[in-house]
Scaffold this motif. Sequence first.
Motif, short mmCIF file in Angstrom:
data_model
loop_
_atom_site.label_atom_id
_atom_site.label_comp_id
_atom_site.label_asym_id
_atom_site.label_seq_id
_atom_site.Cartn_x
_atom_site.Cartn_y
_atom_site.Cartn_z
N LEU A 69 29.47 -2.79 1.09
CA LEU A 69 30.07 -1.53 0.07
C LEU A 69 31.21 -2.88 -0.81
O LEU A 69 32.12 -3.66 -0.29
N ASP A 70 31.16 -1.77 -2.00
CA ASP A 70 32.02 -2.18 -2.57
C ASP A 70 33.26 -1.50 -2.55
O ASP A 70 33.83 -0.79 -2.37
N SER A 99 26.44 -2.04 -2.58
CA SER A 99 25.42 -2.99 -3.48
C SER A 99 24.48 -3.89 -2.74
O SER A 99 25.13 -4.51 -1.88
N GLY A 100 23.67 -4.65 -3.64
CA GLY A 100 22.91 -5.72 -2.59
C GLY A 100 21.35 -5.35 -2.12
O GLY A 100 20.66 -3.73 -2.45
N THR A 101 20.74 -5.77 -1.11
CA THR A 101 19.31 -5.74 -1.34
C THR A 101 19.47 -5.00 -0.04
O THR A 101 20.16 -4.67 0.53
N THR A 102 18.29 -4.55 0.29
CA THR A 102 18.01 -3.39 1.73
C THR A 102 18.48 -3.91 2.68
O THR A 102 19.60 -3.52 3.65
N ASN A 103 18.40 -5.34 3.23
CA ASN A 103 18.86 -5.67 4.10
C ASN A 103 20.46 -7.07 4.27
O ASN A 103 20.25 -6.74 5.39
N ARG A 104 20.62 -6.67 3.32
CA ARG A 104 21.87 -7.17 3.32
C ARG A 104 22.69 -6.64 1.51
O ARG A 104 22.85 -6.79 0.53
N ASN A 157 34.02 -8.72 6.80
CA ASN A 157 33.28 -7.81 6.69
C ASN A 157 33.99 -6.26 6.85
O ASN A 157 33.28 -5.32 6.66
N PHE A 158 34.81 -6.31 8.10
CA PHE A 158 35.85 -4.65 8.15
C PHE A 158 36.74 -4.74 7.43
O PHE A 158 37.50 -5.76 7.29
N ALA A 217 27.68 -2.77 12.86
CA ALA A 217 27.51 -2.08 12.17
C ALA A 217 27.11 -1.41 10.90
O ALA A 217 26.88 -2.68 10.25
N ARG A 218 27.11 -0.13 11.16
CA ARG A 218 25.73 0.06 9.22
C ARG A 218 27.79 -0.02 8.65
O ARG A 218 28.61 0.78 9.15
N ASN A 219 26.76 0.24 7.26
CA ASN A 219 27.83 0.37 5.90
C ASN A 219 28.52 1.48 5.93
O ASN A 219 28.01 2.97 6.42
N GLY A 220 29.60 1.97 6.20
CA GLY A 220 30.20 3.28 5.69
C GLY A 220 30.55 3.54 7.95
O GLY A 220 31.48 4.50 8.03
N ALA A 221 30.56 3.03 8.20
CA ALA A 221 31.45 3.39 10.50
C ALA A 221 32.78 2.99 9.66
O ALA A 221 33.18 1.54 9.82
N PHE A 222 33.55 4.13 10.69
CA PHE A 222 34.51 3.91 10.63
C PHE A 222 35.21 3.89 12.12
O PHE A 222 34.35 4.36 13.00
N GLY A 223 36.05 3.59 12.51
CA GLY A 223 36.90 3.89 13.34
C GLY A 223 38.36 3.29 13.59
O GLY A 223 38.76 2.75 12.88
#
Length: 374
Positions: free
Chosen positions: A63-64, A55-60, A21-22, A1-7
């Motif tokens: 969310l802080d 924060s982090g690299t483009t591929n990794r 990760n969740f 899932a993308r950063n900030g994906a909520f459900g």
Amino acid sequence: ARNGAFGIVPEEVNGGIITWNFWTFDIDESIVDRDYFLSFISTNTFDEICEKTSSGTTNRKYLDEKKFLKFEIQVPETIEEQRITVNKYFEAQKKFSELKNLSEKNEKLIKSLKSSILQDAIQWKLVPQDPSDEPASMLIEKIQTEKSKLIAEWKLKKQKPLAPIKSNEIPYELPNGWEWVKLEDACISVSDWTHQTPHYTESWGIFLSAQNVKPFQFLPESHRFVSEKDFDDYNKVIKPEYEDVLVTRVGSNIWECAVIDKEIDFAIYVSLCLLKPARGFLNPYYLALWLNSPDGTSKCISNILWRWHSQWNLNLWLIRNFIFPLPPFQEQVRIVEKIDELMKSCELLDKQVKQAKERSEKLMESVLQGVFNW
């Protein structure tokens, strides 16, 4: 899932196990309305918050949690005001959805119009016939004379004669002056080249494949190279030239066709078939019209034989035997000119539809920002 994906967690997975990760949170519905929260997190504003607190690299990128939870947002003071905001949001979404559906419908209509124009073109419905035009039967005789001459001069390899066209192969009757003809008999040659994976190099000879051809588009800009020796060996057998016709015959984009409209030297892979129209008798742009028309596409689909290395493959012998309607040469020219005129109108319509779609998307973004701007 993308950063900030909520459900919202449904009841059937209540108590389930999730990875680190969740994150999970309870919504305090005395402070924020559930629908308001779900609506807000689908906006660009929320995406920007996630971007700022990651924060982090483009591929990794992660969310802080501390930064994220400290980020302040403005919320209507009362639940009732939040629900009013949600209703405005849903109304805006509904209108946007209607505009989007209308744009998609218009895009499909334009695509259908283009197909209809191509089909009408190869069924003599776009331009009037002229009885004074030299009939296609004479063109076919002249093409055979030209090929015999080239064979006698050792400039063309003699092919095994094709079987005559049978009456049950003819899909419909043609007007006076037109003839059903096989591709091999209307072209100087129909061929491909190396079936072996080439040895690519960093430079020298341009080497093209199916990815360089789209319907009516010859796209040689993105290409690979082969050595000078391999390039020369390929082009001794088959040399593509200006206003020859390329057809994709292997892969997911099988049977896409374009005229070579740029004067460059290149060699081709087996995924492409090269058709050399008989100059002065078969207009290459008319041939491309038929190949890209619903009639030509249907002919391809009904003759795909098998999958080769997990890709669809169209046998070269079958391509040579495809029959298509050949009009008098002068009529071919008139058809191509008419098609150019009509397609320009279609492209203008398509551009206007896309621009309207882009404007509606920008308007929707603006409306949503306004709805949640407190």
